[in-house]
Design a protein around this motif. Structure first.
Motif, PDB file in Angstrom:
ATOM      1  N   GLU A 189      -0.597  23.441 -62.367  1.00 57.51           N
ATOM      2  CA  GLU A 189      -1.942  23.045 -61.953  1.00 57.51           C
ATOM      3  C   GLU A 189      -2.640  22.091 -62.920  1.00 57.51           C
ATOM      4  OE1 GLU A 189      -5.409  25.894 -61.948  1.00 57.51           O
ATOM      5  OE2 GLU A 189      -5.206  25.591 -59.790  1.00 57.51           O
ATOM      6  N   LEU A 190      -2.407  22.219 -64.231  1.00 56.96           N
ATOM      7  CA  LEU A 190      -3.274  21.556 -65.197  1.00 56.96           C
ATOM      8  C   LEU A 190      -2.638  20.440 -66.015  1.00 56.96           C
ATOM      9  CD1 LEU A 190      -5.196  24.675 -66.597  1.00 56.96           C
ATOM     10  CD2 LEU A 190      -5.956  23.032 -64.871  1.00 56.96           C
ATOM     11  N   ASP A 191      -1.334  20.401 -66.157  1.00 56.45           N
ATOM     12  CA  ASP A 191      -0.651  19.476 -67.067  1.00 56.45           C
ATOM     13  C   ASP A 191      -1.062  19.811 -68.512  1.00 56.45           C
ATOM     14  OD1 ASP A 191       0.961  17.421 -68.030  1.00 56.45           O
ATOM     15  OD2 ASP A 191       0.222  15.949 -66.585  1.00 56.45           O
ATOM     16  N   GLY A 196      -4.928  19.186 -69.466  1.00 57.71           N
ATOM     17  CA  GLY A 196      -5.769  20.120 -68.748  1.00 57.71           C
ATOM     18  C   GLY A 196      -5.624  21.544 -69.250  1.00 57.71           C
ATOM     19  N   ARG A 199     -13.670  15.174 -70.922  1.00 56.74           N
ATOM     20  CA  ARG A 199     -13.039  14.736 -69.678  1.00 56.74           C
ATOM     21  C   ARG A 199     -13.561  15.555 -68.505  1.00 56.74           C
ATOM     22  NH1 ARG A 199      -9.515  10.999 -70.529  1.00 56.74           N
ATOM     23  NH2 ARG A 199      -8.839  11.122 -68.360  1.00 56.74           N
ATOM     24  N   ASP A 200     -13.770  14.882 -67.366  1.00 56.00           N
ATOM     25  CA  ASP A 200     -14.352  15.554 -66.204  1.00 56.00           C
ATOM     26  C   ASP A 200     -13.316  15.895 -65.139  1.00 56.00           C
ATOM     27  OD1 ASP A 200     -13.770  13.057 -65.277  1.00 56.00           O
ATOM     28  OD2 ASP A 200     -15.838  12.505 -64.767  1.00 56.00           O
ATOM     29  N   THR A 201     -12.035  15.801 -65.484  1.00 62.12           N
ATOM     30  CA  THR A 201     -10.979  16.198 -64.559  1.00 62.12           C
ATOM     31  C   THR A 201     -10.235  17.393 -65.123  1.00 62.12           C
ATOM     32  OG1 THR A 201      -9.458  14.618 -65.595  1.00 62.12           O
ATOM     33  CG2 THR A 201     -10.664  13.867 -63.647  1.00 62.12           C
ATOM     34  N   GLN A 202      -9.710  18.215 -64.233  1.00 60.01           N
ATOM     35  CA  GLN A 202      -8.981  19.403 -64.674  1.00 60.01           C
ATOM     36  C   GLN A 202      -7.550  19.081 -65.084  1.00 60.01           C
ATOM     37  OE1 GLN A 202      -9.353  22.417 -61.540  1.00 60.01           O
ATOM     38  NE2 GLN A 202     -10.652  23.561 -62.945  1.00 60.01           N
ATOM     39  N   ARG A 203      -6.894  18.194 -64.345  1.00 61.04           N
ATOM     40  CA  ARG A 203      -5.481  17.913 -64.583  1.00 61.04           C
ATOM     41  C   ARG A 203      -5.323  16.544 -65.247  1.00 61.04           C
ATOM     42  NH1 ARG A 203      -0.395  19.434 -62.697  1.00 61.04           N
ATOM     43  NH2 ARG A 203       1.110  17.737 -62.671  1.00 61.04           N
ATOM     44  N   PHE A 204      -4.800  16.529 -66.449  1.00 59.64           N
ATOM     45  CA  PHE A 204      -4.496  15.272 -67.132  1.00 59.64           C
ATOM     46  C   PHE A 204      -3.502  15.557 -68.248  1.00 59.64           C
ATOM     47  CE2 PHE A 204      -8.164  17.160 -69.164  1.00 59.64           C
ATOM     48  CZ  PHE A 204      -7.977  16.978 -70.516  1.00 59.64           C
ATOM     49  N   ARG A 263      -7.717  21.754 -72.334  1.00 58.92           N
ATOM     50  CA  ARG A 263      -9.145  21.786 -71.967  1.00 58.92           C
ATOM     51  C   ARG A 263      -9.553  23.189 -71.522  1.00 58.92           C
ATOM     52  NH1 ARG A 263     -12.389  20.965 -67.382  1.00 58.92           N
ATOM     53  NH2 ARG A 263     -14.297  19.747 -67.753  1.00 58.92           N
ATOM     54  N   GLN A 264      -8.722  23.845 -70.719  1.00 57.84           N
ATOM     55  CA  GLN A 264      -9.050  25.189 -70.265  1.00 57.84           C
ATOM     56  C   GLN A 264      -9.107  26.173 -71.420  1.00 57.84           C
ATOM     57  OE1 GLN A 264      -7.501  27.030 -66.513  1.00 57.84           O
ATOM     58  NE2 GLN A 264      -6.409  28.403 -67.925  1.00 57.84           N
TER      59      GLN A 264
END
Length: 224
Positions: free
Chosen positions: A87-89, A92, A176-181, A95-96
């Motif tokens: 899900e996140l790479d 991400g 960053r404003d995206t979950q997956r990167f 970040r979580q």
């Protein structure tokens, strides 16, 4: 005296290239000598002065949690960031895990590598937002990733390969404003802004992503 730096181990991957071995055993728990692959990292982190280690888990994550427990076997405190597989790479996933890592720079290590790099070096003060350990290019990644000039990462040849070991400023991920990167996005942004440093490790380093590399890591572990 300031508190020791926290560390994070990336351990959420599926390990596709090591199937069928990883069909039942998550890659970080594969035995390499007398310890699991991730066990080597935990042993080295404890020796390097670390006390708190965050581990992200996804594929067969509960097996990893059950095997490692609270970290007391290594004199560490382990904290787990649970993810949904795929899900996140890498970026991400970091970040979580930020609530567990805090606001200070943290060490980052990929569970996929086997190395004799001294993790105590990561405790040294780095003034960049991304500090990356680089190694000579392996056969499967002959073009490398980044150049290194006077301790700075540069986007030009000759290039070395990112070793999956570094120190990062959490603000790079929080912004960053995206979950997956991918982690590479963060490194390249820091490089473009002149905020990325590096060092060249010329000792033992193996990317344990293929059966032949796993056997090489096992031979290296036997040599001690």
């Amino acid at each position: 005296m300031s508190a020791p730096m926290k560390a994070m181990i990336l351990a959420a991957g599926r390990g596709e290239r090591l199937r069928p071995l990883t069909d039942e055993t998550p890659k970080p728990l594969i035995e390499v000598g007398a310890r699991s692959l991730i066990g080597h990292h935990l042993h080295a982190l404890a020796a390097g002065g670390f006390e708190d280690v965050v581990i992200n888990v996804a594929y067969r994550g509960e097996q990893i949690v059950a095997a490692l427990g609270d970290g007391s076997a290594w004199g560490l405190r382990l904290h787990y960031s649970r993810e949904i597989p795929g899900e996140l790479d890498t970026g991400g996933g970091i970040r979580q895990a930020l609530p567990l890592l805090g606001e200070a720079p943290f060490a980052l290590i990929s569970a996929d590598v086997f190395t004799d790099y001294d993790y105590a070096r990561l405790q040294e003060r780095h003034h960049a937002d991304a500090h990356c350990v680089l190694v000579d290019n392996p056969e499967h990644h002959a073009r490398g990733d980044f150049g290194l000039v006077d301790g700075r990462l540069v986007d030009r040849d000759p290039r070395l390969t990112y070793a999956g070991i570094g120190v990062f400023d959490p603000r790079r991920f929080a912004a960053r404003d995206t979950q997956r990167f991918a982690l590479s996005v963060v490194i390249r942004e820091a490089l473009a802004e002149g905020r990325a440093s590096g060092e060249h490790h010329q000792g033992e380093w193996i990317d344990v992503g293929r059966p032949s590399a796993l056997e090489a890591a096992r031979r290296a572990a036997e040599r001690g």
